[in-house]
Design a protein around this motif. Structure first.
Motif, PDB file in Angstrom:
ATOM      1  N   SER A  76       0.752  -1.316   0.023  1.00  0.00           N
ATOM      2  CA  SER A  76      -0.295   0.002  -0.241  1.00  0.00           C
ATOM      3  C   SER A  76       0.996   1.228  -0.287  1.00  0.00           C
ATOM      4  O   SER A  76       0.920   2.189  -0.675  1.00  0.00           O
ATOM      5  N   LEU A  77       2.144   1.210   0.693  1.00  0.00           N
ATOM      6  CA  LEU A  77       2.532   2.554   0.619  1.00  0.00           C
ATOM      7  C   LEU A  77       3.570   2.703  -0.126  1.00  0.00           C
ATOM      8  O   LEU A  77       3.461   3.793  -0.833  1.00  0.00           O
ATOM      9  N   VAL A  78       4.110   1.555  -1.243  1.00  0.00           N
ATOM     10  CA  VAL A  78       4.732   1.464  -2.059  1.00  0.00           C
ATOM     11  C   VAL A  78       3.892   1.767  -3.284  1.00  0.00           C
ATOM     12  O   VAL A  78       4.049   2.977  -3.885  1.00  0.00           O
ATOM     13  N   ALA A  79       2.303   1.093  -3.317  1.00  0.00           N
ATOM     14  CA  ALA A  79       1.870   2.216  -4.024  1.00  0.00           C
ATOM     15  C   ALA A  79       1.545   3.718  -3.794  1.00  0.00           C
ATOM     16  O   ALA A  79       1.793   4.170  -5.366  1.00  0.00           O
ATOM     17  N   ARG A  80       1.845   3.708  -2.567  1.00  0.00           N
ATOM     18  CA  ARG A  80       0.958   5.481  -3.119  1.00  0.00           C
ATOM     19  C   ARG A  80       1.982   6.032  -3.409  1.00  0.00           C
ATOM     20  O   ARG A  80       2.341   7.137  -3.765  1.00  0.00           O
ATOM     21  N   LEU A  81       3.354   5.609  -2.671  1.00  0.00           N
ATOM     22  CA  LEU A  81       4.971   6.414  -2.805  1.00  0.00           C
ATOM     23  C   LEU A  81       5.165   6.662  -4.891  1.00  0.00           C
ATOM     24  O   LEU A  81       5.363   7.230  -5.553  1.00  0.00           O
ATOM     25  N   GLU A  82       4.536   5.703  -5.479  1.00  0.00           N
ATOM     26  CA  GLU A  82       5.003   5.298  -6.513  1.00  0.00           C
ATOM     27  C   GLU A  82       4.061   6.283  -7.706  1.00  0.00           C
ATOM     28  O   GLU A  82       4.338   6.634  -8.670  1.00  0.00           O
ATOM     29  N   LEU A  87       8.830   6.986  -5.882  1.00  0.00           N
ATOM     30  CA  LEU A  87       9.015   5.314  -5.929  1.00  0.00           C
ATOM     31  C   LEU A  87       8.730   4.773  -7.190  1.00  0.00           C
ATOM     32  O   LEU A  87       7.923   5.047  -7.738  1.00  0.00           O
ATOM     33  N   GLU A  88       9.826   3.905  -8.212  1.00  0.00           N
ATOM     34  CA  GLU A  88       9.725   3.065  -8.930  1.00  0.00           C
ATOM     35  C   GLU A  88      10.130   1.754  -8.639  1.00  0.00           C
ATOM     36  O   GLU A  88      11.356   1.559  -8.272  1.00  0.00           O
TER      37      GLU A  88
END
Length: 151
Positions: A76-82, A87-88
């Motif tokens: 969830s955090l990765v998706a938000r930052l992506e 973030l990639e």
């Protein structure tokens, strides 16, 4: 059934070291949240960005273990930052089903700004304690971590 004279916890339960650690953690965490908010970040975003910065190419599973959270929370955090372009995900060079995480230029920029905020909080804490007590606290906290670590 609990009787009126029965103690549920020890009388000094709130004076324990573990409670003092928790109070300090909550106070610092609340200050981080408050001061990072103008950057559009939560403290968890900063932690994730710092982790990826310090170890580029981490996978979501590795991050979850490192941060002691569920893989779903990391996803969830990765998706938000992506979605913010900070973030990639890149395909692992040898394992095509594994995705590595890397900061983008925007991620590095927001991390630089966030780290200045966190450095300010650090100065507030160490300024209130002074150099000797700051060093002593750091040493004690390192010893606490070593003492409770279950290898």
């Amino acid at each position: 059934m609990i009787r009126n004279n029965e103690e549920l916890v020890e009388p000094n339960a709130l004076a324990r070291v573990t409670w003092a650690l928790r109070r300090a953690e909550l106070a610092v965490q609340a200050l981080k949240e408050q001061r990072l908010r103008p950057l559009g970040l939560a403290a968890s975003h900063y932690t994730l960005l710092m982790s990826v910065h310090s170890d580029p190419g981490l996978t979501g599973a590795e991050l979850a273990r490192r941060l002691n959270v569920t893989p779903q929370a990391v996803a969830s955090l990765v998706a938000r930052l992506e979605s913010r372009g900070q973030l990639e995900r890149r395909e692992h060079p040898r394992h095509r089903h594994v995705q590595e995480l890397h900061l983008t230029d925007a991620g590095r920029e927001v991390l630089r700004a966030a780290d200045k905020v966190i450095a300010g909080i650090e100065l507030q804490i160490t300024g209130g304690l002074g150099p000797q007590e700051s060093a002593q606290l750091r040493g004690l906290l390192d010893r606490v971590a070593e003492t409770v670590r279950e290898d």
